[in-house]
Enzyme design. Structure first.
Site, PDB file in Angstrom:
ATOM      1  N   SER A 138     -36.929 -47.830   3.694  1.00 40.88           N
ATOM      2  CA  SER A 138     -37.203 -46.562   3.021  1.00 40.88           C
ATOM      3  C   SER A 138     -38.678 -46.505   2.665  1.00 40.88           C
ATOM      4  O   SER A 138     -39.209 -47.424   2.026  1.00 40.88           O
ATOM      5  CB  SER A 138     -36.348 -46.446   1.757  1.00 40.88           C
ATOM      6  OG  SER A 138     -36.609 -45.253   1.073  1.00 40.88           O
ATOM      7  N   LYS A 164     -36.413 -44.357   6.957  1.00 40.42           N
ATOM      8  CA  LYS A 164     -36.058 -43.286   6.021  1.00 40.42           C
ATOM      9  C   LYS A 164     -37.324 -42.796   5.339  1.00 40.42           C
ATOM     10  O   LYS A 164     -38.083 -43.595   4.770  1.00 40.42           O
ATOM     11  CB  LYS A 164     -35.054 -43.760   4.969  1.00 40.42           C
ATOM     12  CG  LYS A 164     -34.698 -42.655   3.971  1.00 40.42           C
ATOM     13  CD  LYS A 164     -33.481 -43.005   3.142  1.00 40.42           C
ATOM     14  CE  LYS A 164     -33.803 -43.834   1.929  1.00 40.42           C
ATOM     15  NZ  LYS A 164     -32.644 -43.932   1.003  1.00 40.42           N
ATOM     16  N   LYS A 166     -39.011 -40.113   2.547  1.00 43.17           N
ATOM     17  CA  LYS A 166     -38.805 -39.226   1.411  1.00 43.17           C
ATOM     18  C   LYS A 166     -39.522 -37.901   1.672  1.00 43.17           C
ATOM     19  O   LYS A 166     -40.656 -37.881   2.169  1.00 43.17           O
ATOM     20  CB  LYS A 166     -39.351 -39.859   0.133  1.00 43.17           C
ATOM     21  CG  LYS A 166     -38.684 -41.172  -0.253  1.00 43.17           C
ATOM     22  CD  LYS A 166     -37.292 -40.968  -0.786  1.00 43.17           C
ATOM     23  CE  LYS A 166     -36.695 -42.268  -1.293  1.00 43.17           C
ATOM     24  NZ  LYS A 166     -35.370 -42.081  -1.902  1.00 43.17           N
ATOM     25  N   ASP A 191     -34.862 -38.116   3.293  1.00 41.60           N
ATOM     26  CA  ASP A 191     -34.193 -38.198   1.998  1.00 41.60           C
ATOM     27  C   ASP A 191     -34.861 -37.219   1.043  1.00 41.60           C
ATOM     28  O   ASP A 191     -36.042 -37.346   0.721  1.00 41.60           O
ATOM     29  CB  ASP A 191     -34.286 -39.619   1.443  1.00 41.60           C
ATOM     30  CG  ASP A 191     -33.527 -39.783   0.137  1.00 41.60           C
ATOM     31  OD1 ASP A 191     -32.839 -38.832  -0.282  1.00 41.60           O
ATOM     32  OD2 ASP A 191     -33.615 -40.878  -0.462  1.00 41.60           O
ATOM     33  N   GLU A 216     -30.542 -36.641   3.685  1.00 39.11           N
ATOM     34  CA  GLU A 216     -29.808 -37.198   2.555  1.00 39.11           C
ATOM     35  C   GLU A 216     -30.006 -36.362   1.300  1.00 39.11           C
ATOM     36  O   GLU A 216     -31.134 -36.067   0.910  1.00 39.11           O
ATOM     37  CB  GLU A 216     -30.295 -38.631   2.312  1.00 39.11           C
ATOM     38  CG  GLU A 216     -29.529 -39.360   1.222  1.00 39.11           C
ATOM     39  CD  GLU A 216     -30.038 -40.776   1.018  1.00 39.11           C
ATOM     40  OE1 GLU A 216     -29.551 -41.428   0.089  1.00 39.11           O
ATOM     41  OE2 GLU A 216     -30.931 -41.215   1.781  1.00 39.11           O
ATOM     42  N   ASP A 241     -25.473 -38.781  -1.421  1.00 35.81           N
ATOM     43  CA  ASP A 241     -25.888 -39.952  -2.185  1.00 35.81           C
ATOM     44  C   ASP A 241     -25.533 -39.723  -3.648  1.00 35.81           C
ATOM     45  O   ASP A 241     -24.467 -40.105  -4.115  1.00 35.81           O
ATOM     46  CB  ASP A 241     -27.397 -40.158  -1.983  1.00 35.81           C
ATOM     47  CG  ASP A 241     -27.985 -41.304  -2.803  1.00 35.81           C
ATOM     48  OD1 ASP A 241     -27.255 -41.968  -3.539  1.00 35.81           O
ATOM     49  OD2 ASP A 241     -29.210 -41.531  -2.711  1.00 35.81           O
ATOM     50  N   LYS A 265     -23.962 -46.729  -2.804  1.00 33.30           N
ATOM     51  CA  LYS A 265     -24.721 -47.623  -3.667  1.00 33.30           C
ATOM     52  C   LYS A 265     -23.767 -48.223  -4.692  1.00 33.30           C
ATOM     53  O   LYS A 265     -23.067 -47.492  -5.388  1.00 33.30           O
ATOM     54  CB  LYS A 265     -25.865 -46.879  -4.357  1.00 33.30           C
ATOM     55  CG  LYS A 265     -26.954 -46.438  -3.392  1.00 33.30           C
ATOM     56  CD  LYS A 265     -28.048 -45.653  -4.096  1.00 33.30           C
ATOM     57  CE  LYS A 265     -29.123 -45.236  -3.102  1.00 33.30           C
ATOM     58  NZ  LYS A 265     -30.116 -44.311  -3.698  1.00 33.30           N
ATOM     59  N   GLY A 293     -30.449 -48.495  -1.228  1.00 35.89           N
ATOM     60  CA  GLY A 293     -31.120 -49.429  -2.112  1.00 35.89           C
ATOM     61  C   GLY A 293     -31.637 -48.760  -3.366  1.00 35.89           C
ATOM     62  O   GLY A 293     -31.882 -47.550  -3.401  1.00 35.89           O
TER      63      GLY A 293
END
Length: 372
Positions: A138, A164, A166, A191, A216, A241, A265, A293
């Site tokens: 990520s 991944k 952001k 994400d 996500e 998520d 998670k 994570g």
């Protein structure tokens, strides 16, 4: 076989991240958390790790609320209870609403203790089947696209199986277009951390042209209904998520068609027992899973590795190696990623030892709770 708890230790740590981690929520430089140690009458020790942040930007929980719940509620409940199996812990804590990350920290320590008493790896105790797992990485929002592309190049050289990225409004489609131009075949996901609304439909539809694995949690952190509307309008798979806190949430999301993928998670769903129940439902209904994570240190990272050995975790997770985040981790050996793969430790419990010297260096305070 009863698990005879003798004492619990709550240890407060603060660790400096190698690099600040930026999301649509904000930027984090330090990670505050607790290591929970559960000891039985024979001196066996199990370890859990809390994952709540200092500020309630991911869920309502924080470092301070975690300690409050553990000290004032969960440890007193355990002192008055008989535990035959770690699954009992989630049942005992059921009367306390929410606070899943605090619950998971305590339950994780008992799962580790249980596995050690049985002479099993934590992965085996959970029913895991894999001997190694694929991992992705990520990457937080970067100051420049050039810097982002360089970071991706380095991650791919290290062998990570999925990238991944952001995103947030204003730093999304044009950034991903540049990344996709440079990396046309790389598995990439975005994400959003709940940064969008249905009013951003056209912006989100534009992601369909970028061949992403998934987007996500684009909408509200507690939403399932609007995500179903969005998934009906876009081709890109939605991954939920923050909306998923329990098996019941998964069932509702499945029935509504809110997503095609779930990021599981452990802390967010209240522990390994609930995570395993969610896994079983997803396997039965063909929902793809991967393990997310929370910038964990070695203990939490080890728990993530163990749950990912279950068969329905079919997509690379976020459990990168220790050295990606920390100068020195609190476990030995540190978690190592080789060519995007982590080999599952076969020692009893989490499979990693606590590096007491390193952990002491990060420790701010310790509190002991005796059960006898």
């Amino acid at each position: 076989m009863t698990i005879p708890l003798n004492r619990m230790v709550v240890r407060k740590l603060r660790m400096r991240l190698k690099n600040p981690f930026k999301t649509s929520f904000g930027t984090m430089k330090d990670k505050e958390f607790f290591i929970i140690e559960a000891m039985d009458s024979q001196g066996n020790k199990g370890y859990g790790e809390s994952v709540a942040f200092s500020i309630p930007w991911y869920t309502e929980e924080t470092v301070k609320t975690t300690f409050h719940m553990i000290e004032d509620f969960f440890i007193p409940i355990l002192k008055e209870s008989v535990i035959d199996h770690p699954d009992d812990v989630s049942d005992l804590f059921h009367s306390i609403r929410g606070n899943n990350m605090a619950k998971a920290a305590v339950e994780g320590a008992i799962w580790d203790l249980y596995a050690k008493r049985k002479g099993l790896s934590l992965a085996e105790a959970l029913g895991g089947e894999k001997k190694e797992i694929d991992v992705g990485i990520s990457i937080g929002i970067q100051p420049t696209i050039k810097g982002l592309i360089h970071t991706i190049e380095q991650s791919l050289k290290e062998g990570y199986k999925r990238i991944k990225l952001k995103i947030k409004p204003g730093e999304d489609v044009h950034v991903l277009q540049k990344v996709r131009e440079r990396f046309p075949d790389t598995p990439i996901m975005a994400d959003a951390n709940s940064a969008y609304t249905l009013g951003d439909m056209q912006q989100l539809k534009a992601l369909d042209d970028l061949n992403l694995m998934m987007i996500e949690q684009p909408l509200g952190h507690d939403d399932i209904v609007d995500h179903a509307k969005l998934q009906n309008e876009i081709d890109t798979a939605i991954c939920l998520d923050e909306s998923i806190h329990s098996l019941d949430d998964v069932r509702k999301a499945y029935e509504l068609g809110s997503c095609k993928i779930i990021n599981l998670k452990i802390g967010r769903v209240g522990g390994l027992s609930e995570a395993r129940r969610i896994h079983d439902f997803c396997r039965e209904h063909g929902i793809a899973l991967w393990c997310g994570g929370m910038l964990e240190a070695g203990v939490g990272r080890a728990h993530n590795i163990a749950i990912t050995t279950l068969p329905q975790f079919v997509l690379p997770g976020d459990t990168a190696g220790s050295s990606k985040y920390w100068e020195r981790d609190i476990v030995k050996p540190e978690v190592i990623t080789e060519h995007g793969v982590i080999k599952i430790p076969d020692k009893p419990g989490i499979g990693y030892e606590i590096n007491e010297e390193v952990m002491d260096g990060y420790t701010e305070w310790v509190k002991v709770y005796k059960f006898d």
